[in-house]
Write an enzyme that holds these catalytic residues in place. Sequence first.
Site, mmCIF file in Angstrom:
data_model
loop_
_atom_site.group_PDB
_atom_site.id
_atom_site.type_symbol
_atom_site.label_atom_id
_atom_site.label_comp_id
_atom_site.label_asym_id
_atom_site.label_seq_id
_atom_site.Cartn_x
_atom_site.Cartn_y
_atom_site.Cartn_z
ATOM 1 N N TRP A 1 -31.882 38.974 79.908
ATOM 2 C CA TRP A 1 -32.177 37.806 80.743
ATOM 3 C C TRP A 1 -31.754 38.149 82.166
ATOM 4 O O TRP A 1 -30.624 38.571 82.399
ATOM 5 C CB TRP A 1 -31.403 36.608 80.198
ATOM 6 N N LYS B 1 -32.220 24.863 74.139
ATOM 7 C CA LYS B 1 -33.302 25.129 73.188
ATOM 8 C C LYS B 1 -33.117 24.372 71.881
ATOM 9 O O LYS B 1 -34.032 23.707 71.390
ATOM 10 C CB LYS B 1 -33.393 26.630 72.888
ATOM 11 N N ASP C 1 -23.642 35.730 74.378
ATOM 12 C CA ASP C 1 -24.507 34.718 74.970
ATOM 13 C C ASP C 1 -25.306 34.107 73.829
ATOM 14 O O ASP C 1 -26.162 34.758 73.225
ATOM 15 C CB ASP C 1 -25.432 35.361 76.005
#
Length: 416
Positions: free
Chosen positions: A133, A251, A215
Amino acid sequence: MSIYADVPKGPAIEVFALTQAFKDDSNPNKVNLSVGAYRTDAGVPWVLPVVRKTEISIASDEQVNHEYLPVTGLETFTNAATELVLGADSPAIKENRAFGVQTISGTGALRVAADFLHTQLNRNVVYYSNPTWENHHKIFCDAGFTTVKSYRYWDQNKRELDFKNMLADLNDAPPGAVIILHACAHNPTGIDPTQEQWTELADLMEKKKLFPLFDSAYQGFASGDPDRDAWAARYFVQRGFELFICQSFAKNFGLYCERTGNLAVVQKNGATKAAVHSQLTLLIRGQYSNPPAYGARIVSKVLNTPELRKEWMASIQAMSSRIREMRTALRDKLVALGTPGTWDHIVNQIGMFSYTGLNESHVRVLIDQYHIYLLKTGRISMSGLNKGNVEYVAKAIHAAVTGSGESASCPCENKL
């Protein structure tokens, strides 16, 4: 002359620029495969039914007010979030060695973690996967890390995890280096290590005295099973690592704009908890004083209410199942078209994204000729696909790869 006259214009952020281009596009066949947000089979955003129900319940509760939260957030939320990632039976929680602080989603958790590691533990070296990312690099640079490096992760030719070279690169990392690991559903590749590979990775990191920073942006969303998606982080805790886990609820709860996150801290013993918590408190106080309450209240109520939690589980299973269906549909249509190359990597990946293997030339064709928006790396958001557009997308990819689209290149099969 203005004092701002010499401020240079910064580069556009690709994913947001693509989303704007998609919005401005009037073509009826346009498809947005760039944004990392869930879409239904009708191609529209989805508010989880249990989230909507909980929102109404909270808004109707006259005991709820708008007073400030504590600096480190809503305790019922941070406790529930930490338990979600570590497990209800986690010895680290039972022994008071683990706790959480509320953050501005996963991005905020990463920044608070980076600031703490740099200012309190004097860490200056961080490694992240190549690719990763894109915000990982900026966050740690802005936090003051002086050595920001990558470790090999993706084998472009084989379309799989480059585990041998990943280990080689981490073996070269200096003791104390911070290693960013994706807990599940690696962004952008969708490829995760196996449990056996996680074990080997833990062996190396223990030997080299490296600091794991997980993460965790897709717990539950990836496989539909929060426990399965938390396996790697829990294994490292079981092995005795002190570590950070940066959690996002964008999400898996659909709370994208509410910026709801948690930084879970795991220590060897509870004796250090008060000091660590106090320093995190001071960091947050200096950054944004205290976090917003809305998203945290929703997550807290859902996770702490058995019947609501059951409804949430059904929602994440529905989302992950639809994405798996789209993976299969895209792969099958590309195979049926005879598109050069192999496409099984699409179904072997997991989570929101697929690293398709398309190059920048292919991507340009898809955007310019077919109004299909995706990142220049070839990463696509699987949730942007649906039954109504997956065939169109497959045919467009076929045209780009075979050169039947204007200006498309035609690479050899093993380099797609």
